[in-house]
Design a protein around this motif. Structure first.
Motif, PDB file in Angstrom:
ATOM      1  N   MET A  47     -14.352 -14.359  16.393  1.00 27.51           N
ATOM      2  CA  MET A  47     -14.900 -15.617  15.933  1.00 27.51           C
ATOM      3  C   MET A  47     -14.109 -16.712  16.626  1.00 27.51           C
ATOM      4  O   MET A  47     -12.891 -16.649  16.675  1.00 27.51           O
ATOM      5  N   ASN A  48     -14.776 -17.693  17.223  1.00 30.24           N
ATOM      6  CA  ASN A  48     -13.989 -18.841  17.691  1.00 30.24           C
ATOM      7  C   ASN A  48     -14.677 -20.134  17.279  1.00 30.24           C
ATOM      8  O   ASN A  48     -15.746 -20.110  16.659  1.00 30.24           O
ATOM      9  N   MET A  49     -14.031 -21.232  17.646  1.00 29.53           N
ATOM     10  CA  MET A  49     -14.526 -22.528  17.210  1.00 29.53           C
ATOM     11  C   MET A  49     -15.920 -22.818  17.750  1.00 29.53           C
ATOM     12  O   MET A  49     -16.657 -23.623  17.195  1.00 29.53           O
ATOM     13  N   ASP A  50     -16.291 -22.154  18.844  1.00 28.29           N
ATOM     14  CA  ASP A  50     -17.581 -22.462  19.458  1.00 28.29           C
ATOM     15  C   ASP A  50     -18.753 -21.851  18.704  1.00 28.29           C
ATOM     16  O   ASP A  50     -19.887 -22.271  18.888  1.00 28.29           O
ATOM     17  N   VAL A  51     -18.475 -20.874  17.857  1.00 20.33           N
ATOM     18  CA  VAL A  51     -19.587 -20.239  17.132  1.00 20.33           C
ATOM     19  C   VAL A  51     -20.246 -21.222  16.149  1.00 20.33           C
ATOM     20  O   VAL A  51     -21.452 -21.460  16.238  1.00 20.33           O
ATOM     21  N   PRO A  52     -19.473 -21.822  15.221  1.00 22.49           N
ATOM     22  CA  PRO A  52     -20.121 -22.782  14.332  1.00 22.49           C
ATOM     23  C   PRO A  52     -20.726 -23.968  15.083  1.00 22.49           C
ATOM     24  O   PRO A  52     -21.759 -24.503  14.665  1.00 22.49           O
TER      25      PRO A  52
ATOM     26  N   GLY B 267     -24.639 -27.969  26.405  1.00 18.61           N
ATOM     27  CA  GLY B 267     -24.505 -26.993  25.328  1.00 18.61           C
ATOM     28  C   GLY B 267     -24.267 -25.594  25.862  1.00 18.61           C
ATOM     29  O   GLY B 267     -23.673 -24.762  25.181  1.00 18.61           O
ATOM     30  N   GLY B 268     -24.730 -25.356  27.090  1.00 21.38           N
ATOM     31  CA  GLY B 268     -24.605 -24.025  27.673  1.00 21.38           C
ATOM     32  C   GLY B 268     -23.184 -23.505  27.627  1.00 21.38           C
ATOM     33  O   GLY B 268     -22.944 -22.320  27.351  1.00 21.38           O
ATOM     34  N   ILE B 269     -22.223 -24.403  27.872  1.00 21.23           N
ATOM     35  CA  ILE B 269     -20.814 -24.021  27.873  1.00 21.23           C
ATOM     36  C   ILE B 269     -20.441 -23.415  26.516  1.00 21.23           C
ATOM     37  O   ILE B 269     -19.771 -22.390  26.437  1.00 21.23           O
TER      38      ILE B 269
ATOM     39  N   ALA C 173     -19.572 -18.919  22.724  1.00 20.15           N
ATOM     40  CA  ALA C 173     -19.818 -18.384  21.380  1.00 20.15           C
ATOM     41  C   ALA C 173     -20.368 -16.966  21.475  1.00 20.15           C
ATOM     42  O   ALA C 173     -19.949 -16.057  20.755  1.00 20.15           O
ATOM     43  N   TRP C 174     -21.305 -16.780  22.390  1.00 16.19           N
ATOM     44  CA  TRP C 174     -21.915 -15.463  22.579  1.00 16.19           C
ATOM     45  C   TRP C 174     -20.873 -14.442  22.990  1.00 16.19           C
ATOM     46  O   TRP C 174     -20.828 -13.323  22.486  1.00 16.19           O
ATOM     47  N   ASN C 175     -19.985 -14.872  23.900  1.00 17.47           N
ATOM     48  CA  ASN C 175     -18.911 -14.000  24.367  1.00 17.47           C
ATOM     49  C   ASN C 175     -18.025 -13.551  23.215  1.00 17.47           C
ATOM     50  O   ASN C 175     -17.675 -12.375  23.106  1.00 17.47           O
TER      51      ASN C 175
ATOM     52  N   LEU D  58     -11.531 -18.336   9.662  1.00 14.97           N
ATOM     53  CA  LEU D  58     -11.734 -18.584   8.230  1.00 14.97           C
ATOM     54  C   LEU D  58     -12.845 -19.598   7.997  1.00 14.97           C
ATOM     55  O   LEU D  58     -13.665 -19.473   7.093  1.00 14.97           O
ATOM     56  N   TYR D  59     -12.836 -20.615   8.873  1.00 16.50           N
ATOM     57  CA  TYR D  59     -13.684 -21.783   8.661  1.00 16.50           C
ATOM     58  C   TYR D  59     -15.165 -21.440   8.785  1.00 16.50           C
ATOM     59  O   TYR D  59     -15.971 -21.789   7.921  1.00 16.50           O
ATOM     60  N   ALA D  60     -15.503 -20.761   9.888  1.00 18.57           N
ATOM     61  CA  ALA D  60     -16.919 -20.531  10.168  1.00 18.57           C
ATOM     62  C   ALA D  60     -17.626 -19.759   9.047  1.00 18.57           C
ATOM     63  O   ALA D  60     -18.697 -20.191   8.586  1.00 18.57           O
TER      64      ALA D  60
END
Lengths: 760, 48
Positions: free
Chosen positions: A184-189, A168-170, A175-177, A368-370
């Protein structure tokens, strides 16, 4: 080498523009020190293919003096040699003798790929955790109760910890970055969903609850990591293949000191005022002025001129041009950082614009998604709070919504299609640097080609071979093999080597031609004015006016044209059919451009452009709202490659050009360009389909989740089903790309493609 | 229940064994040249 027949073809494709063998000083410069005496050199050997090749190379190199160890890596097609001493053993020459052309590549790329090994470890850990937790979950679903269920939940919670921390660290870092930079990127949600699911399940476990989502959070990570790893492997493979190409820039130069001593210095240490010796076959390392000697220079990579330029003392030369016929002593007039090459790199960096602003489809969708997903979860929570007042139930259902909407399918939708597409292109000899390049290529509406080296091969071809007396052609061929002038190579290629009659005292006169004696006569092959000294009358003057003379009387004249790249015409047609108008920009003369444009059916071209002129032209097109594809190979094209929306370079392009381009094609055929466009467009369509599938899945699953009917079992089934659907849809690309008409022409090269794909 | 007390640790231990085996193989470079390893088996060892 009979077992290696397919490999030879590959070598031909790559070896078009290779210069002479690297000197032992250059090998030493490119090696790295292991301990005080031991050094390691890595060479790219594109033709190794089988066990016999491995054995031949390893035994031959092992027998060389001072070589400690030689090891072939068949997957990357490289040889690493460890040796002792001050001077490198003749490794490349030994390989050449065996029939394996080898070349050096940049040593800094040898850094171990940390990201890949981290990803693979993460996949392994997540896979282990997902498998075990799923086993425990199945027993919970099939009816484990009370203390047994609690035990299973606790064990699952324990197994999930290393998976979340490691795998999960990856996602957490990425997401933090993104969040920190306000993006916003896909890793946030994903990060939010996974960590909330874990926290809630832990709470449930402590309170002896029925439902825990450990399996969902870990298997989600597992699926997503697989997609991410495949994506990385694909890009890495393309990068290795491109980096394995021979280096075209000089790495160092022989410096002549005033006291007569000679030193081989790296290019960066050459200062203005130093005298350099450039032998035939080497590239000019820095801008300079010739102080002694005369020769022909191949400027095609630098200026786009297709005819070699004859130079003699007093003239200036540009870094990057290839010295063809005679040794030159030049005085450096600029350091490497001020030379033509560095100037091109600066222009390119200044021009870099089109792609910097590009946002990837996945990022645009997730922007948009998140918020929508997180808002839905919040509204669900508030709704259930208002309806029942039971905060525990409200939180449980809200988190179930987050889990079910967690973009498993969405996170796989884009990378999986791009991996399949990149693989298809790889099989056809086209390397893709990253996924965003394919998205950008799918959007283009104008294609701009460079002429020399891109539409043409930059190598002349003998056109009138059939009208020349075969006996004369044979003599000319035997003389021509002694020179590396492109015209000589063309004649030698057309004539073959007959060695009949025997030539005596062959000598090359740089800038003029070759002289030899045979059968009691003096033969000259070269410039009309020099070779035909007795026939001053102006005859038919062909391209360059190259003639063969016997005692000063012209016996044959040779006409050359710049050979077109194979399938160039078909490629232009296919692009036009795909509603992409083709234009041509060149540094060459209007006459030479007009001829090529007419043959290829290109209606619009601009000749005699400077490198900055190409950039300005492309920027003007971009300002008018066009998305421009630039295809070019020369140093002078590099800024334009950077300025364009997306760029393609052949494998024979200058080093910086290959680095700047998004796609690099390894084969000679220009059909790679329409193929790349075709596959990119199909991939774009599939990506949109996949995103649509993911959205349809969500519109069905989300209401069920909001109503509170989602159990961990339903979540697991729904997530796996949507992922499988998306992957299955992506694999369709393999099917319909193979049946498309463009690939029919490349059928014959299937064996190479297969071997290449398997081997790296 | 009593069987679970030792069966679960045994199962997890075996799984972890496999995992650590894989990580070890990865670290010792056994995945660096898969094609080479497949072909090398065909090479006869020299008498030297």
């Amino acid at each position: 080498m009979s077992c290696c027949a397919p490999g030879a073809e590959m070598a031909l494709d790559l070896g078009g523009a290779t210069s002479s063998l690297p000197s032992s000083q250059e090998i030493r410069l490119a090696s790295r020190s292991l301990d005080d005496d031991l050094r390691q050199t890595d060479l790219s050997v594109p033709t190794v293919h089988c066990a016999a090749c491995i054995q031949a190379i390893e035994t031959a190199l092992g027998k060389l003096d001072r070589v400690e160890r030689a090891r072939v890596n068949l997957s990357t097609k490289r040889v690493s040699v460890q040796w002792r001493g001050n001077e490198a053993p003749p490794i490349v020459a030994a390989l050449e003798l065996l029939g394996y052309p080898a070349h050096l590549f940049d040593p800094e790329i040898h850094e171990k790929d940390k990201t890949l090994s981290e990803l693979i470890r993460a996949v392994a850990v997540a896979g282990f955790a997902a498998g075990n937790i799923m086993l425990l979950s199945v027993s919970v679903w099939s009816g484990a109760e009370g203390a047994t269920r609690d035990l299973f939940h606790w064990v699952s919670a324990l197994i999930a910890i290393p998976a979340l921390a490691f795998a999960g660290g990856i996602y957490f870092r990425s997401a933090w970055n993104a969040l920190r930079h306000g993006r916003m990127n896909m890793d946030v949600p994903i990060a939010v969903g996974v960590s909330l699911a874990y926290a809630m399940s832990l709470y449930e476990t402590i309170n002896h609850g029925d439902h825990a989502y450990f399996d969902a959070s870990v298997s989600l990570l597992f699926f997503l990591l697989i997609g991410r790893t495949l994506d990385h492997v694909m890009r890495e493979r393309a990068r290795t293949a491109v980096n394995g190409l021979s280096r075209l820039a000089a790495r160092g130069a022989m410096v002549l000191r005033e006291d007569g001593s000679r030193d081989y210095l790296p290019v960066e240490e050459i200062e203005p005022g130093l005298q350099l010796l450039v032998t035939a076959g080497e590239r000019i390392p820095v801008d300079g002025k010739i102080i002694q000697g005369s020769s022909d220079l191949d400027c095609s990579l630098v200026s786009g001129e297709s005819t070699p330029r004859t130079v003699s003392s007093g003239e200036t030369v540009q870094a990057g041009t290839l010295n063809l016929t005679g040794p030159l002593i030049i005085e450096a007039t600029a350091a490497a950082k001020d030379s033509f090459l560095a100037e091109m790199v600066r222009l390119m960096e200044a021009a870099e614009g089109g792609r910097a602003h590009y946002r990837r489809i996945a990022d645009r969708v997730s922007a948009l998604y998140a918020p929508v997903v997180h808002l839905t979860a919040l509204v669900t929570f508030l709704g259930w709070m208002a309806a029942t007042g039971d905060w525990h139930q409200a939180v449980t259902i809200a988190i179930a919504v987050l889990i079910i909407t967690c973009p498993c399918a969405l996170g796989l939708a884009v990378p999986i299609v791009q991996v399949v597409a990149a693989r298809r292109l790889f099989e056809s000899g086209v390397m893709v640097k990253d996924g965003s390049a394919m998205e950008r290529l799918a959007a283009i509406d104008t294609a701009v080609f460079d002429k020399t080296g891109t539409l043409t091969l930059g190598q002349p071809r003998l056109v009138n071979a059939s009208s020349i007396d075969p006996a004369m052609l044979a003599i000319a061929g035997d003389m021509a093999v002694h020179s590396r002038h492109p015209f000589s190579m063309a004649i030698a290629g057309a004539a073959g080597f007959a060695a009949q009659p025997k030539l005596e005292s062959v000598s090359e006169h740089p800038g003029f031609g070759i002289e030899a004696t045979a059968m009691g006569s003096t033969w000259r092959l070269g410039r009309r004015g020099w070779a035909g000294w007795k026939a001053r009358t102006a005859g038919e003057s062909g391209y360059g006016g190259t003639v063969l003379t016997k005692d000063g009387i012209i016996v044959a004249s040779f006409v050359f044209e710049d050979a077109l790249r194979s399938d160039a015409r078909a490629a232009v047609e296919q692009l036009n059919n795909a509603r992409v108008p083709v234009e041509m920009l060149s540094g060459d003369t209007a006459a030479a451009c007009g001829e090529v444009a007419a043959t290829l059916g290109i209606h619009h071209f601009v000749p005699a452009l400077l490198p900055s002129g190409k950039v300005v032209y492309i920027e003007t097109l971009a300002k008018d709202g066009h998305k421009v594809l630039m295809v070019g190979d020369g140093l002078n094209d590099t800024p334009a490659l950077g300025a364009a929306h997306v760029s393609i370079a052949p494998a024979t392009a200058a080093d910086v050009g290959r680095k700047a381009a998004d796609f690099v094609f390894l084969r000679e055929s220009l059909s790679a360009v329409p193929l790349a466009l075709d596959i990119s467009r199909k991939a774009g369509r599939l990506i949109r389909q996949n995103i649509a599938i993911a959205i349809v899945y969500n519109t069905i699953a989300v209401p069920i989740a909001i109503l509170g009917h989602v159990t961990p079992l339903i979540a697991a089934i729904a997530m796996s089903a949507s992922s499988l659907l998306v992957i299955g849809n992506a694999l369709r690309l393999q099917g319909f790309a193979a049946s498309s008409p463009e690939t029919v022409g490349t059928r014959g090269k299937r064996s190479t493609a297969g071997a290449l794909a398997r081997s790296s | 229940m009593t069987t679970l007390v030792y069966l679960i640790p045994v199962a997890l231990f075996l799984g972890a064994l496999g995992l650590s085996g894989f990580l070890w193989a990865l670290r010792s470079g056994q995945y660096e040249d898969l094609d080479g390893a497949a072909e090398r088996i065909l090479i006869d060892r020299d008498e030297s």
